[in-house]
Design an enzyme around this catalytic site. Structure first.
Site, mmCIF file in Angstrom:
data_model
loop_
_atom_site.group_PDB
_atom_site.id
_atom_site.type_symbol
_atom_site.label_atom_id
_atom_site.label_comp_id
_atom_site.label_asym_id
_atom_site.label_seq_id
_atom_site.Cartn_x
_atom_site.Cartn_y
_atom_site.Cartn_z
ATOM 1 N N ARG A 117 60.152 29.528 86.333
ATOM 2 C CA ARG A 117 59.607 28.183 86.148
ATOM 3 C C ARG A 117 58.934 27.671 87.401
ATOM 4 N NH1 ARG A 117 63.301 24.620 83.960
ATOM 5 N NH2 ARG A 117 62.518 25.650 82.102
ATOM 6 N N TYR A 118 59.548 27.943 88.575
ATOM 7 C CA TYR A 118 59.064 27.386 89.837
ATOM 8 C C TYR A 118 58.298 28.457 90.604
ATOM 9 C CZ TYR A 118 62.540 23.789 88.744
ATOM 10 O OH TYR A 118 63.271 22.811 88.136
ATOM 11 N N ARG A 121 60.819 30.970 93.050
ATOM 12 C CA ARG A 121 62.181 31.390 92.722
ATOM 13 C C ARG A 121 62.327 31.613 91.229
ATOM 14 N NH1 ARG A 121 61.369 26.196 93.807
ATOM 15 N NH2 ARG A 121 62.628 24.528 92.934
ATOM 16 N N CYS A 130 81.224 34.017 79.173
ATOM 17 C CA CYS A 130 81.860 33.190 80.192
ATOM 18 C C CYS A 130 83.374 33.311 80.092
ATOM 19 C CB CYS A 130 81.473 31.727 79.989
ATOM 20 S SG CYS A 130 79.743 31.406 80.366
ATOM 21 N N CYS A 134 81.998 26.025 78.233
ATOM 22 C CA CYS A 134 81.876 24.578 78.425
ATOM 23 C C CYS A 134 81.319 23.954 77.160
ATOM 24 C CB CYS A 134 80.914 24.268 79.562
ATOM 25 S SG CYS A 134 81.378 24.986 81.144
ATOM 26 N N CYS A 137 77.545 23.059 77.572
ATOM 27 C CA CYS A 137 76.693 24.147 78.078
ATOM 28 C C CYS A 137 75.231 23.906 77.744
ATOM 29 C CB CYS A 137 77.135 25.473 77.485
ATOM 30 S SG CYS A 137 76.121 26.862 78.067
ATOM 31 N N ARG A 139 72.941 26.266 78.255
ATOM 32 C CA ARG A 139 72.383 27.539 77.814
ATOM 33 C C ARG A 139 73.201 28.113 76.652
ATOM 34 N NH1 ARG A 139 71.448 28.847 83.287
ATOM 35 N NH2 ARG A 139 69.531 27.671 83.480
ATOM 36 N N ASP A 298 71.710 17.661 80.088
ATOM 37 C CA ASP A 298 70.536 18.112 79.341
ATOM 38 C C ASP A 298 70.697 17.785 77.860
ATOM 39 O OD1 ASP A 298 69.439 19.177 81.668
ATOM 40 O OD2 ASP A 298 70.478 21.091 81.391
ATOM 41 N N ASP A 335 66.807 17.429 84.662
ATOM 42 C CA ASP A 335 65.984 18.588 84.306
ATOM 43 C C ASP A 335 65.229 18.170 83.044
ATOM 44 O OD1 ASP A 335 64.961 21.142 84.542
ATOM 45 O OD2 ASP A 335 66.925 22.042 84.930
ATOM 46 N N LYS A 342 63.215 20.238 87.363
ATOM 47 C CA LYS A 342 64.116 19.202 87.866
ATOM 48 C C LYS A 342 63.343 18.144 88.643
ATOM 49 C CE LYS A 342 67.980 22.414 88.539
ATOM 50 N NZ LYS A 342 67.221 23.635 88.234
HETATM 51 C C1 LIG Z 1 67.539 24.823 88.503
HETATM 52 C C2 LIG Z 1 66.666 26.005 88.416
HETATM 53 C C3 LIG Z 1 66.304 26.726 89.563
HETATM 54 C C4 LIG Z 1 66.807 26.361 90.944
HETATM 55 O O1 LIG Z 1 66.399 25.097 91.311
HETATM 56 P P1 LIG Z 1 66.761 24.545 92.756
HETATM 57 O O2 LIG Z 1 66.277 23.126 92.721
HETATM 58 O O3 LIG Z 1 66.019 25.407 93.740
HETATM 59 O O4 LIG Z 1 68.233 24.652 92.942
HETATM 60 C C5 LIG Z 1 65.459 27.801 89.414
HETATM 61 N N1 LIG Z 1 64.982 28.158 88.207
HETATM 62 C C6 LIG Z 1 65.299 27.482 87.087
HETATM 63 C C7 LIG Z 1 64.725 27.915 85.800
HETATM 64 C C8 LIG Z 1 66.157 26.388 87.163
HETATM 65 O O5 LIG Z 1 66.504 25.724 86.041
#
Ligand SMILES: *Cc1c(COP(=O)(O)O)cnc(C)c1O
Length: 391
Positions: A117-118, A121, A130, A134, A137, A139, A298, A335, A342
């Site tokens: 997504r980002y 990362r 798990c 939870c 959850c 997911r 969420d 989120d 987020k």
């Molecule tokens: C939360 C999340 C992250 C990590 O986000 P940070 O703000 O860096 O902790 C990375 N990928 C996805 C898809 C996420 O939901």
């Protein structure tokens, strides 16, 4: 607040179990409570819980480790441990606005094990199970099982994707709970990830320190240390969960050089009061765990009864900032439904912006002014030089 005595409260529920069995995480997993009938042997359920177990049985997994079960207050259905692990009737209803994939992750899944997504990362989904499921959850489409087979081949494809994407410098391993993998399987994941030159750090998201602390063994801690920088991100939601065993698990990791962070979720009537979050933060810091995020819930299916208004989180932060250690104040994250990622919320401390001056209120509600500097060029002349020298 004194921690619960280690290894005592469970004896009443499991009188025939020896301590070495109890402290063996595989025994715990073999004896996890997975049905209404089993659960009723241990906890006098309310009608809402009984119906919840019955009506969610075909929708979401039920599973509670004996350890987590032993933390439940058998007299009070509002016990935070109970509310996080036992479904109630409201969970069987999907409300308007709730989504099977609340974070729109499936739109950014180039291969089944990766959510990208980002920019720098990725999330690596390692497995779908798990130690305890939870009720909140996010997911659950994955942890209800059957959605994807996160097989060895799929994980290899995921690692291949990361290898082919040099912009990925941070890999967050989640699932499901990665610490349910054996040490050998974890190494199969961590070794090739570490061997990718552009992967600078790894995070592992796990609820094992909360729900199955005996899984955090010396061998696991040593293994994780080998792959530093590796951060463990865990999920305590209430100070009641910070038992002597849970603290021991966190401290074992930290003692081995593995930093531990916490992501809590705001849960209505579980931890939706400032004094609870404050106490949680303090208990975490005493165990050397840093509060990282406080998540707005969420819009996952069946969770509406556990959601708080957005204003609740902001009020909680307001009660923390300034009133206690800055280290005890997590980021309040929302989120965004549908895949926006987020964003963070915080109390508004700016009262007024006037040209050369900004008026703030502080945590006590007093007014203060901050003057702007005259010079506004913020570029750093040495930066070009430094970059050239390091190239
Ligand atoms: C939360 C999340 C992250 C990590 O986000 P940070 O703000 O860096 O902790 C990375 N990928 C996805 C898809 C996420 O939901």
């Amino acid at each position: 607040m004194p921690p619960a005595a280690a290894g005592e409260s469970w004896r009443a529920l499991y009188p025939d179990v020896a301590a070495d069995q109890w402290n063996d995480w595989r025994w715990q997993m073999r004896h996890a409570v997975r049905s209404l009938a089993e659960l009723e042997r241990y906890v006098p359920l309310t009608e809402a819980e009984r119906l919840g177990c019955r009506d969610t049985a075909a929708l979401f997994r039920l599973g509670i480790s004996p350890y987590y079960l032993s933390l439940m207050d058998r007299q009070h259905p509002f016990c935070p441990v109970r509310m996080q692990a036992i479904p109630v009737h409201a969970e069987a209803r999907v409300r308007p606005g709730e989504l099977e994939d609340p974070l729109g992750e499936d739109k950014t899944r180039p291969v089944s094990a990766i959510v990208h997504r980002y920019p720098d990362r990725v999330l690596l989904l390692a497995l779908d199970s798990c130690s305890t499921y939870c009720r909140h959850c996010t997911r659950r489409r994955i942890t209800k099982g059957g959605e994807t087979e996160l097989s060895r081949a799929e994980l290899e494809k995921g690692i291949g994707y990361i290898r082919a994407h040099p912009e990925v410098r941070d890999v967050l391993i989640s699932g499901g709970d990665p610490f349910l993998l054996t040490e050998a399987r974890l190494e199969e994941l961590l070794q090739p990830l570490r061997a990718i030159p552009h992967v600078e750090m790894v995070r592992i998201g796990t609820r094992v320190p909360v729900c199955l602390p005996m899984r955090v063994t010396e061998a696991l801690a040593r293994l994780l240390r080998k792959y530093a920088p590796l951060f463990v991100v865990t999920h305590f939601n209430h100070p009641k969960e910070l038992t002597a065993e849970a603290r021991g698990a966190c401290e074992l990791l930290v003692d081995h050089g593995v930093p531990v962070e916490n992501q809590a979720v705001l849960l209505r009537r579980v931890n939706s009061e400032a004094r609870i979050i404050k106490e949680l933060s303090h208990a975490l810091l005493r165990a050397r765990v840093r509060p990282y995020y406080l998540h707005q819930m969420d819009v996952a299916e069946g969770c509406e009864h556990l959601r708080t208004p957005l204003a609740t989180g902001v009020q909680i932060l307001e009660a923390l900032r300034g009133h206690t250690s800055g280290l005890a104040v997590p980021h309040l994250a929302v989120d965004l439904p549908g895949g926006g990622g987020k964003v963070t919320l915080q109390p508004e401390y700016v009262v007024e912006r006037r040209g050369q001056e900004t008026v703030f209120r502080n945590f006590r509600g007093e007014t203060y002014r901050y003057p702007e500097p005259e010079e506004t060029d913020t570029s750093c002349p040495y930066d070009e030089v430094w970059r050239r020298r390091n190239a």
